[in-house]
Scaffold this motif. Sequence first.
Motif, PDB file in Angstrom:
ATOM      1  N   LEU A 408      -4.071  -3.171  -3.261  1.00 26.84           N
ATOM      2  CA  LEU A 408      -3.328  -2.638  -2.123  1.00 26.84           C
ATOM      3  C   LEU A 408      -2.094  -1.878  -2.601  1.00 26.84           C
ATOM      4  N   VAL A 409      -1.380  -2.462  -3.560  1.00 27.87           N
ATOM      5  CA  VAL A 409      -0.200  -1.796  -4.133  1.00 27.87           C
ATOM      6  C   VAL A 409      -0.593  -0.456  -4.746  1.00 27.87           C
ATOM      7  N   ALA A 410      -1.672  -0.449  -5.504  1.00 34.35           N
ATOM      8  CA  ALA A 410      -2.112   0.790  -6.154  1.00 34.35           C
ATOM      9  C   ALA A 410      -2.468   1.859  -5.126  1.00 34.35           C
ATOM     10  N   ALA A 411      -3.125   1.461  -4.041  1.00 35.67           N
ATOM     11  CA  ALA A 411      -3.522   2.425  -3.018  1.00 35.67           C
ATOM     12  C   ALA A 411      -2.313   3.009  -2.292  1.00 35.67           C
ATOM     13  N   VAL A 412      -1.353   2.154  -1.958  1.00 37.91           N
ATOM     14  CA  VAL A 412      -0.153   2.634  -1.259  1.00 37.91           C
ATOM     15  C   VAL A 412       0.669   3.531  -2.178  1.00 37.91           C
ATOM     16  N   ALA A 413       0.829   3.117  -3.430  1.00 34.16           N
ATOM     17  CA  ALA A 413       1.615   3.917  -4.379  1.00 34.16           C
ATOM     18  C   ALA A 413       0.983   5.285  -4.605  1.00 34.16           C
ATOM     19  N   ARG A 417       4.348   9.576  -0.520  1.00 32.53           N
ATOM     20  CA  ARG A 417       5.022  10.790  -0.967  1.00 32.53           C
ATOM     21  C   ARG A 417       6.527  10.643  -0.746  1.00 32.53           C
ATOM     22  N   PRO A 418       7.347  11.368  -1.505  1.00 34.02           N
ATOM     23  CA  PRO A 418       8.795  11.316  -1.256  1.00 34.02           C
ATOM     24  C   PRO A 418       9.090  11.622   0.205  1.00 34.02           C
ATOM     25  N   GLY A 419       9.978  10.808   0.787  1.00 31.51           N
ATOM     26  CA  GLY A 419      10.320  10.959   2.195  1.00 31.51           C
ATOM     27  C   GLY A 419       9.551  10.027   3.104  1.00 31.51           C
TER      28      GLY A 419
END
Length: 444
Positions: A408-413, A417-419
């Motif tokens: 889950l962390v990998a997918a969200v990261a 995007r910035p912002g």
Amino acid sequence: MGGLAALARETGHRVTGCDAAVYPPMSDQLRDLGIELIEGYGADQMALKPDVFVVGNVVKRGMPLMEAVLDAGARYTSGPQWLAEQVLHGRHVLAVAGTHGKTTTTAMLAWILEQAAPAGRKPGFLVGGVPLNFGVSARLGDAGAPFVIEADEYDTALFDKRSKFVHYRPRTTVLNNLEHDHADIFPDLAAIETQFHHLVRAMPSQGRVVVNARDEALARVLARGCWSEVQRFGTRREEPGGLCARGEPGSFDVLRGSLKLGHVAWDLLGEHNQMNALAAIGAAEHVGVAPAEACKALASFRNVKRRLELLGEAGGVKVYDDFAHHPTAMRTTIDGLRRKVGLSARILAVFEPRSNTMKLGTMKAQLPWSLEEADLAFGLQGDYGWSVRDTLAPMGQRAFAADSVQALVAAVAQAARPGDHVLCMSNGGFGGLHGQLLAALAGR
């Protein structure tokens, strides 16, 4: 139970406690208070020879410690019963009940009474979170001062299946709202309404019920019988006697009918917090705090940890933590963040179906609705007996399910995007996702 442990420690008892995987902020608070935390429910804890075992409602038959307590004939009680006998008896109890907003409203009410200090006495309180204004979840307060308590409808203990709140015997009760929840305990909404009726019918005739005028389930509860004064909030302006608000959630007037009582200006988001404020104002008035004074106190209210709490920013992405776990609460929280960041910013909602109700799948069909204001949604698949991926299918490419926190962390990261604003929602520790996510964003 953590707050109860803090109260017992404040009264001078030596307190130890056991649980499985205690997480912050409660674990931090207990450690700071010098309360020893023991992992698990081993029978070896009988060697501590306490005066009494206070049994929480997560304890079940078959747990070694509980079996040892019963076999030895040791003294035991429930948390709500201990509170009623040792802390609440003889005090003006203000109880805050409802499906959503209990913790925030309880903290608001405690802060109002702290600032106004009726009769010069500081209130006691027990909140199911850590209010930022106080830094602790529970306090005894001055002798004889009012006591504010978060009143949960969940069952009391394995040996007492009544709702916790029937033990508290409040003189003032807030009924914030009512939906079906705790599906592991209550088969339907009608069963919960019965418990709320039990709470109301035990209140004194000189008590006050502060009730959400917009909630049909609560209207049915009161229709079954109410022997106390009723103060409605969230009413239409033309309704005489009801509390209402006019203005934006962050800056609004409080009125009773057409009469202005005060003005609230604060940093909290969402109409739900406006309603929470009206409830707290109506309850505080019952112990002598004028609405204008209550409004003034709310200007310095700082909310509760894990309520849309900004944890940090990495790689230009802000990460928030929130306790939302019921679909309605999730939708409300996302809406509050949307109002804050505007329509052009992206919100990535990350959730864990951790509550017993969500694990059962009782409300899984509501998840696409609860997440529809988010630009992207990410859910953790556990051993629930139902598929998060299939449930989110109506959201198409906007939704993703992962089988582990790491995935889950990998997918969200990868998606962030910035912002962007990442909102993590769980009523547990979420497997340390928050810190892992900030680290992953910083290391991109």
